[in-house]
Design an enzyme around this catalytic site. Structure first.
Site, PDB file in Angstrom:
ATOM      1  N   GLU A 197     -79.385  42.561 -53.904  1.00  0.00           N
ATOM      2  CA  GLU A 197     -79.260  43.858 -54.131  1.00  0.00           C
ATOM      3  C   GLU A 197     -79.481  44.280 -55.750  1.00  0.00           C
ATOM      4  O   GLU A 197     -78.763  43.555 -56.452  1.00  0.00           O
ATOM      5  CB  GLU A 197     -77.945  44.376 -53.856  1.00  0.00           C
ATOM      6  CG  GLU A 197     -77.592  45.760 -54.102  1.00  0.00           C
ATOM      7  CD  GLU A 197     -76.326  46.438 -53.027  1.00  0.00           C
ATOM      8  OE1 GLU A 197     -75.879  45.753 -52.222  1.00  0.00           O
ATOM      9  OE2 GLU A 197     -75.974  47.429 -53.375  1.00  0.00           O
TER      10      GLU A 197
ATOM     11  N   LYS B 217     -72.737  38.159 -42.514  1.00  0.00           N
ATOM     12  CA  LYS B 217     -73.072  38.171 -43.842  1.00  0.00           C
ATOM     13  C   LYS B 217     -71.883  38.109 -44.982  1.00  0.00           C
ATOM     14  O   LYS B 217     -71.108  38.772 -44.551  1.00  0.00           O
ATOM     15  CB  LYS B 217     -73.888  39.623 -44.117  1.00  0.00           C
ATOM     16  CG  LYS B 217     -74.216  39.729 -45.651  1.00  0.00           C
ATOM     17  CD  LYS B 217     -75.215  40.988 -45.963  1.00  0.00           C
ATOM     18  CE  LYS B 217     -74.674  42.466 -46.286  1.00  0.00           C
ATOM     19  NZ  LYS B 217     -73.437  42.223 -47.338  1.00  0.00           N
TER      20      LYS B 217
ATOM     21  N   GLU C 208     -70.775  38.187 -49.326  1.00  0.00           N
ATOM     22  CA  GLU C 208     -71.352  38.401 -50.719  1.00  0.00           C
ATOM     23  C   GLU C 208     -70.879  37.243 -51.462  1.00  0.00           C
ATOM     24  O   GLU C 208     -69.891  36.617 -51.340  1.00  0.00           O
ATOM     25  CB  GLU C 208     -70.852  39.684 -51.264  1.00  0.00           C
ATOM     26  CG  GLU C 208     -71.045  41.065 -50.396  1.00  0.00           C
ATOM     27  CD  GLU C 208     -70.646  42.426 -51.214  1.00  0.00           C
ATOM     28  OE1 GLU C 208     -69.888  42.227 -51.930  1.00  0.00           O
ATOM     29  OE2 GLU C 208     -70.848  43.159 -50.589  1.00  0.00           O
TER      30      GLU C 208
ATOM     31  N   ASP D 291     -70.430  46.853 -44.454  1.00  0.00           N
ATOM     32  CA  ASP D 291     -68.839  47.429 -44.795  1.00  0.00           C
ATOM     33  C   ASP D 291     -69.352  48.564 -45.500  1.00  0.00           C
ATOM     34  O   ASP D 291     -68.128  49.045 -46.077  1.00  0.00           O
ATOM     35  CB  ASP D 291     -68.048  46.204 -45.718  1.00  0.00           C
ATOM     36  CG  ASP D 291     -68.725  45.731 -47.019  1.00  0.00           C
ATOM     37  OD1 ASP D 291     -69.851  46.293 -47.347  1.00  0.00           O
ATOM     38  OD2 ASP D 291     -68.114  45.099 -47.960  1.00  0.00           O
ATOM     39  N   SER D 292     -70.147  49.022 -46.054  1.00  0.00           N
ATOM     40  CA  SER D 292     -70.312  50.205 -46.441  1.00  0.00           C
ATOM     41  C   SER D 292     -70.134  51.400 -45.334  1.00  0.00           C
ATOM     42  O   SER D 292     -69.884  52.541 -45.870  1.00  0.00           O
ATOM     43  CB  SER D 292     -72.106  50.393 -46.642  1.00  0.00           C
ATOM     44  OG  SER D 292     -72.999  50.161 -45.247  1.00  0.00           O
TER      45      SER D 292
ATOM     46  N   ASP E  37     -70.759  42.528 -41.168  1.00  0.00           N
ATOM     47  CA  ASP E  37     -70.684  42.126 -42.761  1.00  0.00           C
ATOM     48  C   ASP E  37     -69.224  41.620 -42.926  1.00  0.00           C
ATOM     49  O   ASP E  37     -68.160  42.597 -42.313  1.00  0.00           O
ATOM     50  CB  ASP E  37     -70.838  43.497 -43.262  1.00  0.00           C
ATOM     51  CG  ASP E  37     -71.434  43.377 -44.992  1.00  0.00           C
ATOM     52  OD1 ASP E  37     -71.478  42.159 -45.303  1.00  0.00           O
ATOM     53  OD2 ASP E  37     -71.536  44.379 -45.592  1.00  0.00           O
TER      54      ASP E  37
HETATM   55  O1  KIV Z   1     -72.767  47.164 -46.685  1.00  0.00           O
HETATM   56  C1  KIV Z   1     -73.887  47.400 -46.778  1.00  0.00           C
HETATM   57  O2  KIV Z   1     -74.583  48.249 -46.219  1.00  0.00           O
HETATM   58  C2  KIV Z   1     -74.650  46.369 -47.428  1.00  0.00           C
HETATM   59  C3  KIV Z   1     -76.001  46.635 -47.580  1.00  0.00           C
HETATM   60  C4  KIV Z   1     -76.271  47.496 -48.832  1.00  0.00           C
HETATM   61  C5  KIV Z   1     -76.973  45.416 -47.951  1.00  0.00           C
HETATM   62  O3  KIV Z   1     -74.060  45.497 -47.728  1.00  0.00           O
END
Ligand code: KIV
Length: 277
Positions: free
Chosen positions: A185, A116, A118, A47-48, A86
């Site tokens: 992280e 994934k 969090e 989600d970056s 994500d």
């Molecule tokens: O969103 C992302 O890129 C991430 C990584 C930093 C692990 O969660």
């Protein structure tokens, strides 16, 4: 050697045999092709995306539709890497049912291999439910950007004994809940090392030292395409940003000077045909 698509079992074998796992983010077709060609084990559609591609100030605004749009582009390109989607902020927090539904969309529409999400102990029921629905889940503990405000900002987590104990317990609980891997992280290397020893599933570090079973970085940080800020844990392997700006300046100069297009870029017709017009 013939290359095969990476599976969860391959990642487990890497942990058991002490071979490091490589992971990087990608959000589009050409990048995913290059990452796959480089032989990276795992692609994360992080989600970056919100920050490095869409220009949002943080990851919290990213929507399911944006994540799915980019997941589809990535999975159309990938032949070998294991692909993780994500789950964006508020796609798994409102109810377990909604979380399963959204995780399912990453698999059915985004064609991802896993999702994934969090969080620590608080997301254990959600992880259990998604895993029970048959979807592999990668956990993400330590600095969790979606809830960074609650953590007091973008800070190293688990620096005191109480915080470290909470991370160690969360990691074990997430493994017991059925997670196949844990991203850690921004945590002290000694805690990441302890968690890696404690768990049977692989750990992937980002700012978590060398002893994790693998490492992940954000693609745009790694190749120098994001200049808003660079976290200390990033290594920039190439500075593509300035190289691209220079190439574009050359293009502008050549168009303005009439140098481009040159003979080899131009289509011709015979003079005889031209006369008939
Ligand atoms: O969103 C992302 O890129 C991430 C990584 C930093 C692990 O969660």
């Amino acid at each position: 050697m013939e290359r095969k698509k990476i599976t969860v079992s391959d990642l487990m074998v890497k942990k058991e045999t002490g071979k490091k796992i490589t992971m990087i983010t990608a959000y589009d077709y050409p990048t995913a092709r290059m990452v796959d060609q480089a032989g990276i084990d795992i692609i994360l559609i992080g989600d970056s995306l919100g920050m490095v591609v869409l220009g949002y100030p943080s990851t919290v605004s990213v929507t399911m539709e944006e994540m799915l749009h980019h997941s589809k582009a990535v999975t159309r390109a990938v032949q070998y890497a294991f692909v993780i989607g994500d789950m964006p902020f508020m796609s798994y927090q409102t109810s377990v049912e909604k979380a399963i539904e959204n995780a399912g969309r990453f698999i059915k529409e985004g064609m991802c291999d896993a999702v994934k999400l969090e969080g620590g102990s608080e997301v254990v029921p959600v992880v259990k439910a998604i895993v029970s629905a048959g979807i592999p889940v990668c956990a993400h503990i330590g600095l969790t950007p979606q809830t960074a405000t609650k953590l007091g900002g973008f800070k190293v987590q688990g620096k005191d004994a109480q915080g470290a104990r909470s991370l160690i317990n969360s990691a074990k609980e997430l493994e017991n809940a059925g997670a196949f891997m844990v991203v850690m992280e921004c945590i002290p290397d000694v805690i990441a090392s302890r968690i890696t020893d404690d768990l049977n599933i692989p750990t992937i570090g980002i700012g978590a030292g060398r002893d994790c079973d693998g490492q992940v970085l954000v693609y745009h940080d790694t190749v120098g395409l994001f200049d808003r800020f660079t976290p200390r844990f990033v290594k920039q392997y190439i500075k593509l940003g300035p190289m691209i700006v220079n190439a574009l300046k050359d293009y502008k100069k050549e168009v303005e000077a009439g140098i481009f297009p040159a003979k080899e870029h131009i289509f011709k017709m015979s003079e005889e045909e031209a006369r008939k017009i």
